[in-house]
Design a protein around this motif. Sequence first.
Motif, PDB file in Angstrom:
ATOM      1  N   ARG A 104      -5.423   1.019  -2.374  1.00  0.00           N
ATOM      2  CA  ARG A 104      -5.151  -0.043  -3.365  1.00  0.00           C
ATOM      3  C   ARG A 104      -4.889   0.563  -4.742  1.00  0.00           C
ATOM      4  O   ARG A 104      -3.986   0.158  -5.462  1.00  0.00           O
ATOM      5  CB  ARG A 104      -6.356  -0.996  -3.475  1.00  0.00           C
ATOM      6  CG  ARG A 104      -6.407  -2.086  -2.418  1.00  0.00           C
ATOM      7  CD  ARG A 104      -7.479  -3.098  -2.807  1.00  0.00           C
ATOM      8  NE  ARG A 104      -7.033  -3.792  -4.017  1.00  0.00           N
ATOM      9  CZ  ARG A 104      -6.581  -5.037  -4.046  1.00  0.00           C
ATOM     10  NH1 ARG A 104      -6.555  -5.749  -2.943  1.00  0.00           N
ATOM     11  NH2 ARG A 104      -6.189  -5.580  -5.166  1.00  0.00           N
ATOM     12  N   GLU A 105      -5.741   1.536  -5.099  1.00  0.00           N
ATOM     13  CA  GLU A 105      -5.596   2.173  -6.405  1.00  0.00           C
ATOM     14  C   GLU A 105      -4.254   2.903  -6.501  1.00  0.00           C
ATOM     15  O   GLU A 105      -3.556   2.798  -7.512  1.00  0.00           O
ATOM     16  CB  GLU A 105      -6.754   3.158  -6.576  1.00  0.00           C
ATOM     17  CG  GLU A 105      -7.049   3.474  -8.013  1.00  0.00           C
ATOM     18  CD  GLU A 105      -8.161   4.510  -8.100  1.00  0.00           C
ATOM     19  OE1 GLU A 105      -9.194   4.337  -7.431  1.00  0.00           O
ATOM     20  OE2 GLU A 105      -7.954   5.501  -8.818  1.00  0.00           O
ATOM     21  N   ALA A 106      -3.905   3.622  -5.437  1.00  0.00           N
ATOM     22  CA  ALA A 106      -2.641   4.376  -5.458  1.00  0.00           C
ATOM     23  C   ALA A 106      -1.449   3.430  -5.645  1.00  0.00           C
ATOM     24  O   ALA A 106      -0.498   3.754  -6.348  1.00  0.00           O
ATOM     25  CB  ALA A 106      -2.483   5.165  -4.165  1.00  0.00           C
ATOM     26  N   LEU A 107      -1.545   2.262  -5.015  1.00  0.00           N
ATOM     27  CA  LEU A 107      -0.418   1.331  -5.084  1.00  0.00           C
ATOM     28  C   LEU A 107      -0.378   0.578  -6.417  1.00  0.00           C
ATOM     29  O   LEU A 107       0.530  -0.204  -6.674  1.00  0.00           O
ATOM     30  CB  LEU A 107      -0.456   0.343  -3.916  1.00  0.00           C
ATOM     31  CG  LEU A 107      -0.294   0.976  -2.519  1.00  0.00           C
ATOM     32  CD1 LEU A 107      -0.452  -0.075  -1.436  1.00  0.00           C
ATOM     33  CD2 LEU A 107       1.062   1.675  -2.390  1.00  0.00           C
ATOM     34  N   SER A 108      -1.390   0.810  -7.263  1.00  0.00           N
ATOM     35  CA  SER A 108      -1.314   0.205  -8.606  1.00  0.00           C
ATOM     36  C   SER A 108      -0.932   1.244  -9.648  1.00  0.00           C
ATOM     37  O   SER A 108      -1.025   0.981 -10.848  1.00  0.00           O
ATOM     38  CB  SER A 108      -2.614  -0.510  -8.995  1.00  0.00           C
ATOM     39  OG  SER A 108      -3.647  -0.229  -8.153  1.00  0.00           O
ATOM     40  N   ALA A 109      -0.494   2.427  -9.209  1.00  0.00           N
ATOM     41  CA  ALA A 109      -0.045   3.474 -10.141  1.00  0.00           C
ATOM     42  C   ALA A 109       1.218   2.992 -10.869  1.00  0.00           C
ATOM     43  O   ALA A 109       1.891   2.067 -10.402  1.00  0.00           O
ATOM     44  CB  ALA A 109       0.240   4.750  -9.364  1.00  0.00           C
ATOM     45  N   PRO A 110       1.528   3.646 -12.024  1.00  0.00           N
ATOM     46  CA  PRO A 110       2.652   3.169 -12.859  1.00  0.00           C
ATOM     47  C   PRO A 110       3.972   3.003 -12.109  1.00  0.00           C
ATOM     48  O   PRO A 110       4.702   2.041 -12.357  1.00  0.00           O
ATOM     49  CB  PRO A 110       2.766   4.261 -13.928  1.00  0.00           C
ATOM     50  CG  PRO A 110       1.409   4.868 -14.002  1.00  0.00           C
ATOM     51  CD  PRO A 110       0.802   4.749 -12.649  1.00  0.00           C
ATOM     52  N   ARG A 117      12.083   5.047   3.302  1.00  0.00           N
ATOM     53  CA  ARG A 117      11.980   5.757   2.008  1.00  0.00           C
ATOM     54  C   ARG A 117      10.664   6.511   1.910  1.00  0.00           C
ATOM     55  O   ARG A 117      10.620   7.674   1.502  1.00  0.00           O
ATOM     56  CB  ARG A 117      12.023   4.744   0.849  1.00  0.00           C
ATOM     57  CG  ARG A 117      13.366   4.204   0.483  1.00  0.00           C
ATOM     58  CD  ARG A 117      14.098   5.058  -0.548  1.00  0.00           C
ATOM     59  NE  ARG A 117      13.451   5.138  -1.860  1.00  0.00           N
ATOM     60  CZ  ARG A 117      13.597   4.225  -2.808  1.00  0.00           C
ATOM     61  NH1 ARG A 117      14.334   3.145  -2.592  1.00  0.00           N
ATOM     62  NH2 ARG A 117      13.030   4.387  -3.976  1.00  0.00           N
ATOM     63  N   ILE A 118       9.579   5.827   2.263  1.00  0.00           N
ATOM     64  CA  ILE A 118       8.245   6.438   2.119  1.00  0.00           C
ATOM     65  C   ILE A 118       8.060   7.565   3.147  1.00  0.00           C
ATOM     66  O   ILE A 118       7.469   8.596   2.851  1.00  0.00           O
ATOM     67  CB  ILE A 118       7.139   5.352   2.186  1.00  0.00           C
ATOM     68  CG1 ILE A 118       7.256   4.456   0.944  1.00  0.00           C
ATOM     69  CG2 ILE A 118       5.756   5.962   2.302  1.00  0.00           C
ATOM     70  CD1 ILE A 118       6.248   3.343   0.846  1.00  0.00           C
ATOM     71  N   ALA A 122       2.053   8.608  -5.241  1.00  0.00           N
ATOM     72  CA  ALA A 122       2.118   8.541  -6.709  1.00  0.00           C
ATOM     73  C   ALA A 122       3.437   9.103  -7.211  1.00  0.00           C
ATOM     74  O   ALA A 122       3.866   8.785  -8.327  1.00  0.00           O
ATOM     75  CB  ALA A 122       0.945   9.298  -7.310  1.00  0.00           C
ATOM     76  N   LYS A 123       4.100   9.943  -6.394  1.00  0.00           N
ATOM     77  CA  LYS A 123       5.371  10.570  -6.837  1.00  0.00           C
ATOM     78  C   LYS A 123       6.594   9.822  -6.295  1.00  0.00           C
ATOM     79  O   LYS A 123       7.726  10.241  -6.533  1.00  0.00           O
ATOM     80  CB  LYS A 123       5.411  12.022  -6.362  1.00  0.00           C
ATOM     81  CG  LYS A 123       4.358  12.873  -7.073  1.00  0.00           C
ATOM     82  CD  LYS A 123       4.388  14.316  -6.581  1.00  0.00           C
ATOM     83  CE  LYS A 123       3.036  14.972  -6.753  1.00  0.00           C
ATOM     84  NZ  LYS A 123       2.508  15.536  -5.531  1.00  0.00           N
ATOM     85  N   LEU A 124       6.379   8.754  -5.575  1.00  0.00           N
ATOM     86  CA  LEU A 124       7.509   8.017  -4.977  1.00  0.00           C
ATOM     87  C   LEU A 124       8.406   7.447  -6.079  1.00  0.00           C
ATOM     88  O   LEU A 124       7.928   6.865  -7.050  1.00  0.00           O
ATOM     89  CB  LEU A 124       6.962   6.871  -4.101  1.00  0.00           C
ATOM     90  CG  LEU A 124       7.997   5.978  -3.433  1.00  0.00           C
ATOM     91  CD1 LEU A 124       8.720   6.720  -2.302  1.00  0.00           C
ATOM     92  CD2 LEU A 124       7.327   4.729  -2.852  1.00  0.00           C
ATOM     93  N   THR A 125       9.705   7.634  -5.923  1.00  0.00           N
ATOM     94  CA  THR A 125      10.625   7.027  -6.892  1.00  0.00           C
ATOM     95  C   THR A 125      10.987   5.623  -6.393  1.00  0.00           C
ATOM     96  O   THR A 125      11.393   5.466  -5.253  1.00  0.00           O
ATOM     97  CB  THR A 125      11.892   7.871  -7.046  1.00  0.00           C
ATOM     98  OG1 THR A 125      12.398   8.184  -5.747  1.00  0.00           O
ATOM     99  CG2 THR A 125      11.624   9.161  -7.802  1.00  0.00           C
TER     100      THR A 125
END
Length: 409
Positions: free
Chosen positions: A324-330, A363-364, A405-408
Amino acid sequence: MLNRNPRLANLTSGYLFPEIAKRRAAYAKAHPDASIISLGIGNTTEPLTPHVVRGLSDSVAKLGTKEGYSGYGDETGLAPLRAKIASVLYGDLVTAEEVFVSDGAKCDIGRIQYLFGPDAAVAVQDPAYPVYVDGSVMIGAAGPALASGSGYEGISYMPCTAENGFFPDLSAIPPKSIIYFCSPNNPTGAVATKAELKALVDRARATGSVIVFDSAYSAFIRDPELPRSIYEIDGARECAIEVSSFSKPIGFTGVRCGWTVVPRELAFADGTPVMNDWARLVTTIFNGASNIAQAGALASLDAEGLAETRELTDYYLRNAAVIREALSAPNFRAAGVEIYGGDNAPYVWARFPGRKSWEMFDRILDECRVVTTPGAGFGPAGESFLRFSSFGHHEQVLEACSRLAKLTL
Ligand code: PGU
């Protein structure tokens, strides 16, 4: 040669999870050095716990002795296990005779289709665990795929969206339906409240329908206000069957043991108790769960076993929190990604506005080498979503999250 069963021919695609495994294998073949992490299928990864292992191994040792050996058992399950499920997991809201032990919830969902046959109407939450729909197509309760490509003829899809809090509009349920309902939900991670389940029970009774309530993930509920069983609701004994499983609470995905509750009061239109037909069915086309598996399940229901279950499910819930936290990254926030579930359920359900599920899946996989499950595979309302499973080794989940976290986007 014999003709192909036309009902099986009605299925438009392969079963979702082997389909994903195929794509993963193709990707791995093309990128032999890629270290792929799966947050895809909900398959347990952590070892069996010590007390449960003792239950299993004591049973094996007993089977190796003249006095302790047993062959075929009661097809409906070992009496002590049925009693313990009724008292420990249901607080005696159901009786031991109403509990039928099985080799898993998926297998029972398949067998339940025989109870009602091809003429029953079917209502499902959309999105839903694919077995409800595919099983209905296999028995002929659902027809061919709709021309629009969004589902099958004869199935009433009840959209569960962020807008309705993932609880459907029950007026869509036709008379005399089998209503498949899963809470905590796979894939959305939503848990229905008591008031919501009361509305579901009332609607089922008003329409002469039967709810097949799937509580395979009830051990992940942490909020004490949320119901773990449909039988916590008044009137449910007259209209609901509950299927459940030891797969996720104690890591029995491979060991195989589950159960189904059929209350004495539940009856067909002609007054025949459903329980009688269920007993007839399971004694005829099922020979009971493995006695070894049942001994392990029994060990999980005493104080030591329950403490282990809590620890194991906490482990996966910690993974869910990390996801959940990772998916709320910028990067996700900037793309407007919405996150649901994962607090009382092992699945995180994420919406990628303006994107297609399979496009995001690819993509992922390509950029992060992380496998997810495309929401569209669970039904039309799952389009644009991905399901992230929290079943994985914690360090691998952390690694997957640092790649995300590095996904564009
Ligand atoms: N019910 C629900 C809602 C499930 O999500 C699953 C497993 C089961 C039942 C199966 O329980 P058993 O007791 O182990 O038979 N769902 C997983 C695994 C995929 C599958 O094909 O079952 C998932 O990833 O959705």
